[in-house]
Design a protein around this motif. Structure first.
Motif, PDB file in Angstrom:
ATOM      1  N   THR A 117      44.316  40.595  33.181  1.00  0.00           N
ATOM      2  CA  THR A 117      42.880  40.632  32.894  1.00  0.00           C
ATOM      3  C   THR A 117      42.224  39.450  33.598  1.00  0.00           C
ATOM      4  OG1 THR A 117      43.320  41.582  30.722  1.00  0.00           O
ATOM      5  CG2 THR A 117      41.122  40.671  31.084  1.00  0.00           C
ATOM      6  N   ARG A 132      39.070  33.303  34.356  1.00  0.00           N
ATOM      7  CA  ARG A 132      39.998  33.357  33.236  1.00  0.00           C
ATOM      8  C   ARG A 132      40.984  34.496  33.507  1.00  0.00           C
ATOM      9  NH1 ARG A 132      35.202  33.457  30.473  1.00  0.00           N
ATOM     10  NH2 ARG A 132      35.678  35.454  29.472  1.00  0.00           N
ATOM     11  N   TRP A 133      42.252  34.154  33.584  1.00  0.00           N
ATOM     12  CA  TRP A 133      43.301  35.136  33.870  1.00  0.00           C
ATOM     13  C   TRP A 133      44.245  35.148  32.678  1.00  0.00           C
ATOM     14  CZ3 TRP A 133      47.689  34.072  37.904  1.00  0.00           C
ATOM     15  CH2 TRP A 133      48.540  35.196  37.990  1.00  0.00           C
ATOM     16  N   SER A 152      44.144  39.360  27.616  1.00  0.00           N
ATOM     17  CA  SER A 152      43.230  39.730  26.533  1.00  0.00           C
ATOM     18  C   SER A 152      42.780  41.185  26.599  1.00  0.00           C
ATOM     19  CB  SER A 152      41.990  38.824  26.554  1.00  0.00           C
ATOM     20  OG  SER A 152      41.302  38.953  27.795  1.00  0.00           O
ATOM     21  N   GLY A 153      42.775  41.768  27.786  1.00  0.00           N
ATOM     22  CA  GLY A 153      42.339  43.153  27.917  1.00  0.00           C
ATOM     23  C   GLY A 153      43.453  44.088  28.334  1.00  0.00           C
ATOM     24  N   LYS A 202      32.840  34.351  36.295  1.00  0.00           N
ATOM     25  CA  LYS A 202      31.405  34.091  36.221  1.00  0.00           C
ATOM     26  C   LYS A 202      31.056  32.894  37.093  1.00  0.00           C
ATOM     27  CE  LYS A 202      31.366  31.268  31.963  1.00  0.00           C
ATOM     28  NZ  LYS A 202      30.798  31.185  30.594  1.00  0.00           N
ATOM     29  N   THR A 229      39.044  43.815  35.488  1.00  0.00           N
ATOM     30  CA  THR A 229      38.238  42.755  36.072  1.00  0.00           C
ATOM     31  C   THR A 229      36.885  42.815  35.385  1.00  0.00           C
ATOM     32  OG1 THR A 229      37.748  44.295  37.882  1.00  0.00           O
ATOM     33  CG2 THR A 229      39.346  42.553  38.310  1.00  0.00           C
ATOM     34  N   ALA A 230      36.527  41.731  34.715  1.00  0.00           N
ATOM     35  CA  ALA A 230      35.279  41.659  33.959  1.00  0.00           C
ATOM     36  C   ALA A 230      34.388  40.595  34.579  1.00  0.00           C
ATOM     37  CB  ALA A 230      35.564  41.325  32.494  1.00  0.00           C
ATOM     38  N   TYR A 231      33.103  40.901  34.660  1.00  0.00           N
ATOM     39  CA  TYR A 231      32.163  40.012  35.323  1.00  0.00           C
ATOM     40  C   TYR A 231      31.066  39.606  34.355  1.00  0.00           C
ATOM     41  CZ  TYR A 231      34.677  42.104  39.197  1.00  0.00           C
ATOM     42  OH  TYR A 231      35.677  42.542  40.036  1.00  0.00           O
ATOM     43  N   GLU A 232      30.841  38.302  34.259  1.00  0.00           N
ATOM     44  CA  GLU A 232      29.845  37.762  33.346  1.00  0.00           C
ATOM     45  C   GLU A 232      28.809  36.957  34.124  1.00  0.00           C
ATOM     46  OE1 GLU A 232      32.118  35.397  30.655  1.00  0.00           O
ATOM     47  OE2 GLU A 232      33.048  37.127  29.649  1.00  0.00           O
ATOM     48  N   THR A 265      24.740  42.530  36.573  1.00  0.00           N
ATOM     49  CA  THR A 265      25.058  41.596  35.491  1.00  0.00           C
ATOM     50  C   THR A 265      24.492  40.211  35.760  1.00  0.00           C
ATOM     51  OG1 THR A 265      27.103  42.811  35.064  1.00  0.00           O
ATOM     52  CG2 THR A 265      26.970  40.610  34.147  1.00  0.00           C
ATOM     53  N   THR A 321      38.594  37.615  34.338  1.00  0.00           N
ATOM     54  CA  THR A 321      37.183  37.493  33.967  1.00  0.00           C
ATOM     55  C   THR A 321      36.553  36.389  34.800  1.00  0.00           C
ATOM     56  OG1 THR A 321      37.746  38.139  31.706  1.00  0.00           O
ATOM     57  CG2 THR A 321      35.573  37.173  32.056  1.00  0.00           C
TER      58      THR A 321
END
Length: 344
Positions: A100, A85-86, A89-90, A104, A33-36, A150, A102
């Motif tokens: 993955t 975004r699912w 990529s990761g 925002k 889980t990525a947070y922008e 972030t 992501t």
């Protein structure tokens, strides 16, 4: 002799290679889980924390947001920006599926992923939301801090936990652990945020063999009376027609829940002193005192300031305070403590 040594050496090398292959095969597949940050100023930010309910909410609301260009309005006129975004990529699931996530905007979801054997086991434990109030943190708490760090462009945070589907099956001891951690969220981890804790829908089939279905909800309600949000009636009205299995709901239910929670939080904020939005630079004077809340009875962050320091003002309350953004935090200064020009 040389041939014997070579055979030994070859056997050792083969053993090492086999060990490497075997270790690679059992290495757990991870979620990401990525947070922008979208870099846009938002008065309010929202972070939902949970297990599979949070995953399903994130996806359902992500699909809804796409239809409106990743930005939509609540019934009270508040705008929510959410881009999910699912993809793969990761990280991927053991079956090779996308794992993955992501995110925002001003809405985020904290969970591990959709690999139920690994991610599900991690995110359903009481350790996941753990805080001892001294620095020891579970993964969910660490992720919340990551999101906040972030996104300094978000003035105020609302943290909503829908975690507890597993803990509600584990009796009073698990409920007490969660309640103690949540108290530390409020007092230690996120003192400048508003934290809310949702009830678990224990009337459904998944809990039919639990002797005391209410112990988890009752424990949280008693420990955190001002922050506990009881959604028993909400779920009861949708049970069983909108269940898709013994515990999960259809997308419409998760969207209904999300919308109702945010509107309810907005109503609670509306009961506080109204804030007029501003974006200007003012300067400290001899009367400047910085408070944690818009009240002279709240915690004093700084009892005095050097004269002439520029301060970013983001709002003015009806009771005579400027809301300011300082060092990534949101604080309040009485109107008499700031001036339009240096030296006033």
């Amino acid at each position: 002799m040389k041939m014997h040594l070579w055979n030994i050496k070859r056997n050792v090398i083969c053993c090492i290679m086999i060990a490497i292959v075997l270790s690679a095969q059992v290495m757990p597949v991870q979620a990401m889980t990525a947070y922008e940050s979208d870099g846009i100023y938002h008065d309010e930010g929202y972070i939902f924390v949970g297990e599979s309910h949070a995953v399903k909410s994130a996806i359902a609301i992500g699909n809804m947001a796409v239809a409106s260009g990743n930005s939509f309005s609540l019934g009270n006129g508040e705008n929510i920006t959410y881009e999910l975004r699912w993809d793969d990529s990761g990280e991927v699931t053991p079956e090779g599926g996308a794992n993955t996530f992501t995110m925002k905007g001003n809405l985020f979801f904290v969970f591990e992923g959709i690999a139920w054997g690994t991610d599900g086991a991690t995110q359903s434990k009481t350790d996941y939301i753990y805080s001892d109030g001294k620095g020891k943190q579970g993964r969910a708490v660490q992720k919340i801090h990551e999101i906040m760090n972030t996104n300094p462009n978000i003035a105020h945070w609302n943290i909503i936990s829908m975690h507890g589907a597993a803990a509600a099956r584990q009796g009073k001891a698990a409920a007490d652990i969660c309640a103690a951690s949540y108290k530390n969220w409020v007092a230690y981890e996120f003192p400048q945020a508003d934290c809310y804790f949702l009830s678990v829908a224990t009337m459904i089939k998944n809990y039919r063999r639990i002797s005391d279905r209410d112990v988890y909800n009752n424990t949280l309600a008693a420990a955190l009376p001002d922050a506990f949000l009881d959604y028993t009636d909400f779920y009861e009205a949708r049970n069983p027609d909108r269940l898709v299995d013994t515990i999960h709901w259809d997308d419409a239910t998760y969207i209904d829940l999300f919308t109702d929670v945010l509107l309810k939080i907005g109503q609670r904020r509306g009961g506080q002193d109204a804030v007029t939005q501003l974006q200007q630079i003012l300067y400290t004077n001899d009367a400047c005192v910085i408070y944690q809340e818009a009240s002279p009875d709240s915690t004093v962050i700084l009892p005095s300031c050097e004269k002439g320091i520029p301060i970013q003002v983001t709002g003015r309350t009806d009771n005579g305070f400027y809301r300011i953004s300082l060092g990534g935090g949101v604080y309040f200064i009485p109107e008499t403590g700031l001036a339009a020009n240096v030296g006033e």
